[in-house]
Design an enzyme around this catalytic site. Structure first.
Site, PDB file in Angstrom:
ATOM      1  N   ASN A   1      42.022  22.696 154.941  1.00 51.45           N
ATOM      2  CA  ASN A   1      42.144  23.926 153.899  1.00 51.45           C
ATOM      3  C   ASN A   1      40.819  23.905 152.951  1.00 51.45           C
ATOM      4  OD1 ASN A   1      42.319  25.859 152.970  1.00 51.45           O
ATOM      5  ND2 ASN A   1      44.789  26.319 152.561  1.00 51.45           N
ATOM      6  N   THR A   2      41.320  23.329 151.726  1.00 57.34           N
ATOM      7  CA  THR A   2      40.150  23.204 150.654  1.00 57.34           C
ATOM      8  C   THR A   2      38.718  22.870 150.982  1.00 57.34           C
ATOM      9  OG1 THR A   2      42.277  22.437 149.025  1.00 57.34           O
ATOM     10  CG2 THR A   2      40.259  22.080 148.162  1.00 57.34           C
TER      11      THR A   2
ATOM     12  N   LYS B   1      55.478  25.043 158.925  1.00 59.02           N
ATOM     13  CA  LYS B   1      54.926  23.522 158.552  1.00 59.02           C
ATOM     14  C   LYS B   1      55.948  23.765 157.431  1.00 59.02           C
ATOM     15  CE  LYS B   1      51.872  22.235 155.360  1.00 59.02           C
ATOM     16  NZ  LYS B   1      50.316  22.093 154.726  1.00 59.02           N
TER      17      LYS B   1
END
Lengths: 65, 256
Positions: free
Chosen positions: B207-208, B98
């Site tokens: 993610n978060t 990424k």
């Protein structure tokens, strides 16, 4: 002799990478070693001797998104 | 319902939810979250070690059947991103990368120009390149030309949980790009993941919102269900909106 480890000048003995890792008590399993911009795989650590002026990066994978 | 798999590089994925390893309160939660969410690809980052506080090996918490997606976070230029990618591959993390090149510390917005440069170099070296970008259609076309495997536009700035602030721009990418569009960053709740999938996004990366939920394992499953619901709605083709009401019951009176 002096080498640069992660951007900081350090006084070390003429060790192999393995000896340095052992001296620093690092967790070998998670460690990625780059010496003068070249990755040194773990099975070569015992054979590669550090030399005056080397630039060493000790890296590891961490959490990230 | 029949659906094609999400193919990136040479790998096909059943799950359209990509996850990340950042911000978990304990690494033990990561494999549990992966099991609950069915996510088959997860990001990791690479950093200099802090020898005063030895860290755990995060890779040991990721099951072998989950594809690693190392990111180039911390890179401020294309060259730095290329260097991180090569290190990650040499270190045994596979060919996926990424690209994340960030110079803006306030909003952590990606530098599209450096990202394009890094994508071109790494695609030529055989990487499966997933560039994280501001949604920009001409740029997405350029990424296609230089061999990116997908385009990952942000919904809103990293870690903000603000959802699809760039929705209209993402819609244009979806309508006009051949590459898979993976909405990355800013998705804060499952309904926003569903919203992205309903629009026709090929996948989302979260993610978060999962890692910092009180229960990341249950939240992982909630996101998986939302992604699946949104995908199914997209495939089923959403009914049209209209300005005036259209009765769904017969318009005759009750008894006559």
């Amino acid at each position: 002799m002096e080498i640069v480890i992660n951007g900081e000048l350090e006084e070390i003995k003429p060790w192999t990478i393995s000896q340095l890792v052992e001296h620093k008590k690092l967790l070998a399993g998670s460690l990625v070693v780059e010496l003068n911009r070249e990755i040194i795989k773990q099975d070569q650590w015992q054979e590669v001797y550090l030399q005056e002026g080397d630039k060493l990066e000790l890296l590891s994978f961490v959490g990230g998104g | 319902m029949q659906d094609e798999k999400l193919t990136l590089g040479k790998i096909s994925f059943e799950s359209r939810l990509l996850t990340g390893t950042g911000k978990f309160s304990a690494n033990e939660l990561i494999p549990k979250m992966l099991a609950a969410s069915g996510s088959q690809m997860i990001t990791v980052a690479l950093r200099r070690i802090d020898s005063s506080s030895p860290v755990e090996n995060i890779l040991s918490y990721i099951p072998e059947n989950v594809t690693l997606l190392p990111n180039t976070s911390g890179a401020r230029t294309a060259d730095e991103a290329v260097r991180v990618a090569r290190i990650a591959r040499e270190a045994g993390c596979g060919d996926f990368i990424k690209i994340e090149v960030i110079t803006d510390v306030k909003y952590l917005m990606p530098d599209n120009i450096e990202t394009l440069k890094a994508t071109e170099i790494l695609a030529k070296e055989g990487f499966v390149v997933l560039p994280y970008v501001m949604p920009d259609l001409p740029l997405a076309k350029r990424l296609e030309d230089v061999g990116a495997a997908a385009v990952m536009p942000l919904g809103s700035p990293i870690g903000t949980n603000r959802g699809l602030e760039t929705k209209a721009m993402i819609a244009r990418l979806i309508e006009n790009c051949k590459l898979p569009i993976i909405v990355d960053a800013g998705i804060g709740r499952p309904s926003q993941a569903a919203e992205a999938m309903e629009m026709g996004a090929d996948a989302v990366l979260v993610n978060t919102a999962i890692a910092t939920a009180t229960d990341p394992v249950v939240m992982g499953e909630a996101f998986a269900l939302a992604v699946r619901a949104g995908r199914m709605a997209y495939l089923a083709k959403i009914a049209a909106e209209s300005h005036l009401s259209r009765a769904s019951s017969p318009l005759t009176g009750f008894l006559n």
